[in-house]
Design a protein around this motif. Sequence first.
Motif, PDB file in Angstrom:
ATOM      1  N   HIS A  43       0.679  -1.066   0.085  1.00  0.00           N
ATOM      2  CA  HIS A  43       0.029   0.064  -0.212  1.00  0.00           C
ATOM      3  C   HIS A  43       0.719   1.302  -0.056  1.00  0.00           C
ATOM      4  O   HIS A  43       1.893   1.136   0.845  1.00  0.00           O
ATOM      5  CB  HIS A  43      -0.883  -0.003   1.333  1.00  0.00           C
ATOM      6  N   GLN A  44       0.397   2.268  -0.771  1.00  0.00           N
ATOM      7  CA  GLN A  44       1.363   3.462  -0.936  1.00  0.00           C
ATOM      8  C   GLN A  44       2.830   3.229  -1.140  1.00  0.00           C
ATOM      9  O   GLN A  44       3.466   4.007  -0.500  1.00  0.00           O
ATOM     10  CB  GLN A  44       0.815   4.361   0.048  1.00  0.00           C
ATOM     11  N   GLY A  45       3.074   2.278  -1.989  1.00  0.00           N
ATOM     12  CA  GLY A  45       4.751   2.037  -2.216  1.00  0.00           C
ATOM     13  C   GLY A  45       5.528   1.553  -0.884  1.00  0.00           C
ATOM     14  O   GLY A  45       6.880   1.391  -1.064  1.00  0.00           O
ATOM     15  N   ILE A  46       4.665   0.912  -0.122  1.00  0.00           N
ATOM     16  CA  ILE A  46       5.387   0.200   0.978  1.00  0.00           C
ATOM     17  C   ILE A  46       4.971  -1.189   0.845  1.00  0.00           C
ATOM     18  O   ILE A  46       3.749  -1.608   0.999  1.00  0.00           O
ATOM     19  CB  ILE A  46       5.118   0.790   2.226  1.00  0.00           C
ATOM     20  N   LEU A  47       5.904  -2.215   0.719  1.00  0.00           N
ATOM     21  CA  LEU A  47       5.665  -3.658   0.639  1.00  0.00           C
ATOM     22  C   LEU A  47       6.195  -4.323   2.181  1.00  0.00           C
ATOM     23  O   LEU A  47       7.033  -4.236   2.474  1.00  0.00           O
ATOM     24  CB  LEU A  47       6.631  -4.322  -0.267  1.00  0.00           C
ATOM     25  N   GLN A  64      16.344  -7.594  -0.071  1.00  0.00           N
ATOM     26  CA  GLN A  64      15.212  -7.168  -0.488  1.00  0.00           C
ATOM     27  C   GLN A  64      15.217  -6.180  -1.885  1.00  0.00           C
ATOM     28  O   GLN A  64      14.451  -6.235  -2.654  1.00  0.00           O
ATOM     29  CB  GLN A  64      14.752  -5.886   0.397  1.00  0.00           C
ATOM     30  N   MET A  65      16.390  -5.813  -2.184  1.00  0.00           N
ATOM     31  CA  MET A  65      16.757  -5.274  -3.793  1.00  0.00           C
ATOM     32  C   MET A  65      16.573  -6.040  -4.612  1.00  0.00           C
ATOM     33  O   MET A  65      15.827  -6.064  -5.782  1.00  0.00           O
ATOM     34  CB  MET A  65      18.108  -4.622  -3.773  1.00  0.00           C
ATOM     35  N   GLU A  66      16.783  -7.604  -4.247  1.00  0.00           N
ATOM     36  CA  GLU A  66      16.729  -8.525  -5.337  1.00  0.00           C
ATOM     37  C   GLU A  66      15.238  -8.916  -5.577  1.00  0.00           C
ATOM     38  O   GLU A  66      14.850  -9.102  -6.697  1.00  0.00           O
ATOM     39  CB  GLU A  66      17.632  -9.757  -4.855  1.00  0.00           C
ATOM     40  N   LEU A  73       9.609  -3.544  -9.002  1.00  0.00           N
ATOM     41  CA  LEU A  73       9.067  -2.730  -8.129  1.00  0.00           C
ATOM     42  C   LEU A  73      10.123  -1.591  -7.493  1.00  0.00           C
ATOM     43  O   LEU A  73      10.213  -1.348  -6.495  1.00  0.00           O
ATOM     44  CB  LEU A  73       8.579  -3.449  -6.738  1.00  0.00           C
ATOM     45  N   ALA A  74      10.740  -1.047  -8.590  1.00  0.00           N
ATOM     46  CA  ALA A  74      11.684   0.018  -8.185  1.00  0.00           C
ATOM     47  C   ALA A  74      11.031   1.084  -7.334  1.00  0.00           C
ATOM     48  O   ALA A  74       9.946   1.418  -7.720  1.00  0.00           O
ATOM     49  CB  ALA A  74      12.157   0.336  -9.424  1.00  0.00           C
ATOM     50  N   GLY A  75      11.642   1.634  -6.404  1.00  0.00           N
ATOM     51  CA  GLY A  75      11.169   2.896  -5.839  1.00  0.00           C
ATOM     52  C   GLY A  75       9.998   2.346  -4.672  1.00  0.00           C
ATOM     53  O   GLY A  75       9.649   3.258  -4.009  1.00  0.00           O
TER      54      GLY A  75
END
Length: 87
Positions: A43-47, A64-66, A73-75
């Motif tokens: 939600h709102q760009g937060i996983l 997490q970057m992987e 889901l960049a950003g």
Amino acid sequence: MIEPEYFERKRLEMGMDRADVLSEVQATLDGWYPGQARARQFHQGILRIVTPNASVASALRMRQMELLAAHGLAGTRVAISIQSLER
């Protein structure tokens, strides 16, 4: 007559694609840590991911970057917390 893409466009505008993202992320988590992590919310760009295991939480922070790159889901920010999976 409604154009065929109308409902898909509306679905994306309303953010209803989040369930698809969560299921894809959950499939990846199940492959990495079977039964040890849950994709709880996007939600709102937060996983938000939860796990009852501190070592899995640390490993997820390292990967997490992987995870984000694998799902485009960049950003997106990742919030990992340690709690029961049953909630």
